[in-house]
Design an enzyme around this catalytic site. Sequence first.
Site, mmCIF file in Angstrom:
data_model
loop_
_atom_site.group_PDB
_atom_site.id
_atom_site.type_symbol
_atom_site.label_atom_id
_atom_site.label_comp_id
_atom_site.label_asym_id
_atom_site.label_seq_id
_atom_site.Cartn_x
_atom_site.Cartn_y
_atom_site.Cartn_z
ATOM 1 N N HIS A 1 0.865 -1.181 0.000
ATOM 2 C CA HIS A 1 0.000 0.000 0.000
ATOM 3 C C HIS A 1 0.908 1.240 0.000
ATOM 4 O O HIS A 1 2.013 1.196 0.529
ATOM 5 C CB HIS A 1 -0.841 -0.044 1.274
ATOM 6 C CG HIS A 1 -1.901 1.008 1.401
ATOM 7 N ND1 HIS A 1 -1.638 2.293 1.809
ATOM 8 C CD2 HIS A 1 -3.235 0.949 1.176
ATOM 9 C CE1 HIS A 1 -2.778 2.987 1.846
ATOM 10 N NE2 HIS A 1 -3.755 2.191 1.465
ATOM 11 N N ASP B 1 3.106 -4.734 8.114
ATOM 12 C CA ASP B 1 1.888 -3.959 7.948
ATOM 13 C C ASP B 1 0.703 -4.917 8.096
ATOM 14 O O ASP B 1 0.423 -5.709 7.201
ATOM 15 C CB ASP B 1 1.891 -3.278 6.576
ATOM 16 C CG ASP B 1 0.607 -2.498 6.304
ATOM 17 O OD1 ASP B 1 -0.331 -2.579 7.122
ATOM 18 O OD2 ASP B 1 0.558 -1.818 5.258
ATOM 19 N N GLN C 1 -4.415 -5.173 6.761
ATOM 20 C CA GLN C 1 -5.381 -6.088 6.137
ATOM 21 C C GLN C 1 -5.315 -7.491 6.731
ATOM 22 O O GLN C 1 -6.095 -8.355 6.331
ATOM 23 C CB GLN C 1 -5.135 -6.173 4.622
ATOM 24 C CG GLN C 1 -5.346 -4.890 3.868
ATOM 25 C CD GLN C 1 -6.793 -4.438 3.822
ATOM 26 O OE1 GLN C 1 -7.721 -5.173 4.149
ATOM 27 N NE2 GLN C 1 -6.996 -3.200 3.395
ATOM 28 N N LYS D 1 -10.477 -0.909 10.129
ATOM 29 C CA LYS D 1 -10.518 -2.088 9.260
ATOM 30 C C LYS D 1 -10.834 -3.360 10.035
ATOM 31 O O LYS D 1 -10.967 -4.434 9.464
ATOM 32 C CB LYS D 1 -9.194 -2.244 8.511
ATOM 33 C CG LYS D 1 -8.979 -1.141 7.475
ATOM 34 C CD LYS D 1 -7.775 -1.400 6.628
ATOM 35 C CE LYS D 1 -7.299 -0.136 5.920
ATOM 36 N NZ LYS D 1 -8.089 0.175 4.722
ATOM 37 N N CYS E 1 -4.883 2.665 -3.675
ATOM 38 C CA CYS E 1 -3.662 3.157 -3.017
ATOM 39 C C CYS E 1 -2.536 2.140 -3.105
ATOM 40 O O CYS E 1 -1.770 1.960 -2.144
ATOM 41 C CB CYS E 1 -3.916 3.520 -1.563
ATOM 42 S SG CYS E 1 -5.165 4.767 -1.338
HETATM 43 N N1 PMP Z 1 -1.673 -0.751 4.697
HETATM 44 C C1 PMP Z 1 -2.587 -1.489 4.073
HETATM 45 C C2 PMP Z 1 -2.226 -2.855 3.587
HETATM 46 C C3 PMP Z 1 -3.868 -0.972 3.887
HETATM 47 O O1 PMP Z 1 -4.792 -1.703 3.254
HETATM 48 C C4 PMP Z 1 -4.173 0.322 4.367
HETATM 49 C C5 PMP Z 1 -5.553 0.941 4.179
HETATM 50 N N2 PMP Z 1 -6.131 0.702 2.917
HETATM 51 C C6 PMP Z 1 -3.177 1.027 5.022
HETATM 52 C C7 PMP Z 1 -1.941 0.463 5.171
HETATM 53 C C8 PMP Z 1 -3.416 2.390 5.559
HETATM 54 O O2 PMP Z 1 -4.386 2.374 6.541
HETATM 55 P P1 PMP Z 1 -5.023 3.722 7.066
HETATM 56 O O3 PMP Z 1 -5.507 4.471 5.857
HETATM 57 O O4 PMP Z 1 -6.157 3.270 7.942
HETATM 58 O O5 PMP Z 1 -3.971 4.451 7.815
#
Ligand code: PMP
Length: 406
Positions: free
Chosen positions: A124, A201, A204, A227, A365
Amino acid sequence: AEAFDVTSVRADFPILTERVNGHQLIWFDNAATTQKPQAVIDRLAHFYAHENSNIHRAAHTLAARATDAYEDARATVRDFLGAARSEEIIFVRGATEGINLVAQSWGRKNLLPGDEILISELEHHANIVPWQIVAKATGAVLKTAPVDQAGNLLVGELAELIGPRTKLVAVTWVANAIGTVTPVREIVELAHRAGARVLIDGAQSVPHLPVSLASLGADFFVFSGHKIYGPTGIGVVYLAERVWEETPAWHGGGNMIADVTIERSIYQDPPNKYEAGTGNIADAVGLAAALRYVSKVGIDRIATYEAQLLDYATPRLAAIPGVRLVGTAQHKASVLSFVLAGHEPEDVGRALNQRGIAVRAGHHCAQPILRRLGLEKTVRPSFAFYNTVDEIDLFLQAIADLSGGE
Ligand code: PMP
């Protein structure tokens, strides 16, 4: 094993009875954010109705209640993640802020010109851009472990990219754009054998897979509350005790200090050292309610049921003429990315919305991985344990109708 009682868990999520364009809502945008059970909504209301106060500072009853609720929330996160100590749990706004904390505090202190940060092609933007920023500031070099055409992380190539200059390996557990589950245990071992630190990270992964940080051995781990059925604006960065010494304070201000003169400050110990200012107290408490709810349903049962949903949907979607699945890795969780010949992803998203079905359509993203697979955008349904086979059938029918030119 007893069958998963999806009807009963659905009753815990009031929003699932919403109607959208004349249809009952089908929420397949869980990778973007999840819906909230009544237990979380009630916990937030209870906090503001009975406990609201700033924490740590005032000697009155509500301050004690708010402080207890906040520190209980930290202990709940510790237990959910299987961390050794509550002090390793730092509340932040979300995964993005957690990664930026590690990049700006640990990264700036520990990276020298020519040092290497290793990420993967699956990341991401939240696990790419902070490393670009700190690489630029320190002269460190950002390297990328590749995937194959199916979206499997090539762990052999990752291992070869780890060298004497590798200071940090930062990899996602589950890829948000295409659902790949990476072998984090192996990655942690490879990095540690080379003397590098590891950030996982978990944004997910935590909603879908069980985690035990004490046995995984990651140095840094991040996730976002929203999430995993909790509120927005709250998340966690886990800093293993072994990295406290090498991770300086990041933001300065109240709450994080023990003593301040105009000339210098003495900081608190973790976790306060990394929590400057008034935090998101109510939402931390709400996050704890979400984690307790998930634990009550059972993360193992959730993982099994969601795998059944994905196994049901995947071949049936692939069989629709014109559908190309994007990301067919061996191990996947929740996410079913695809494109439909002759239809822009946004148009597919709009057509699904006409039937009350919410999916994400776009680059999610995660532009590097989509470009690696030859695309700019996909349609991305992503499942949670409150979803059903019936909902998947309605989704498949909608795609089949689009494919047939309706
Ligand atoms: N890492 C991953 C794998 C994600 O899917 C996301 C959110 N789509 C993020 C980081 C960032 O999370 P947040 O926008 O809640 O800070």
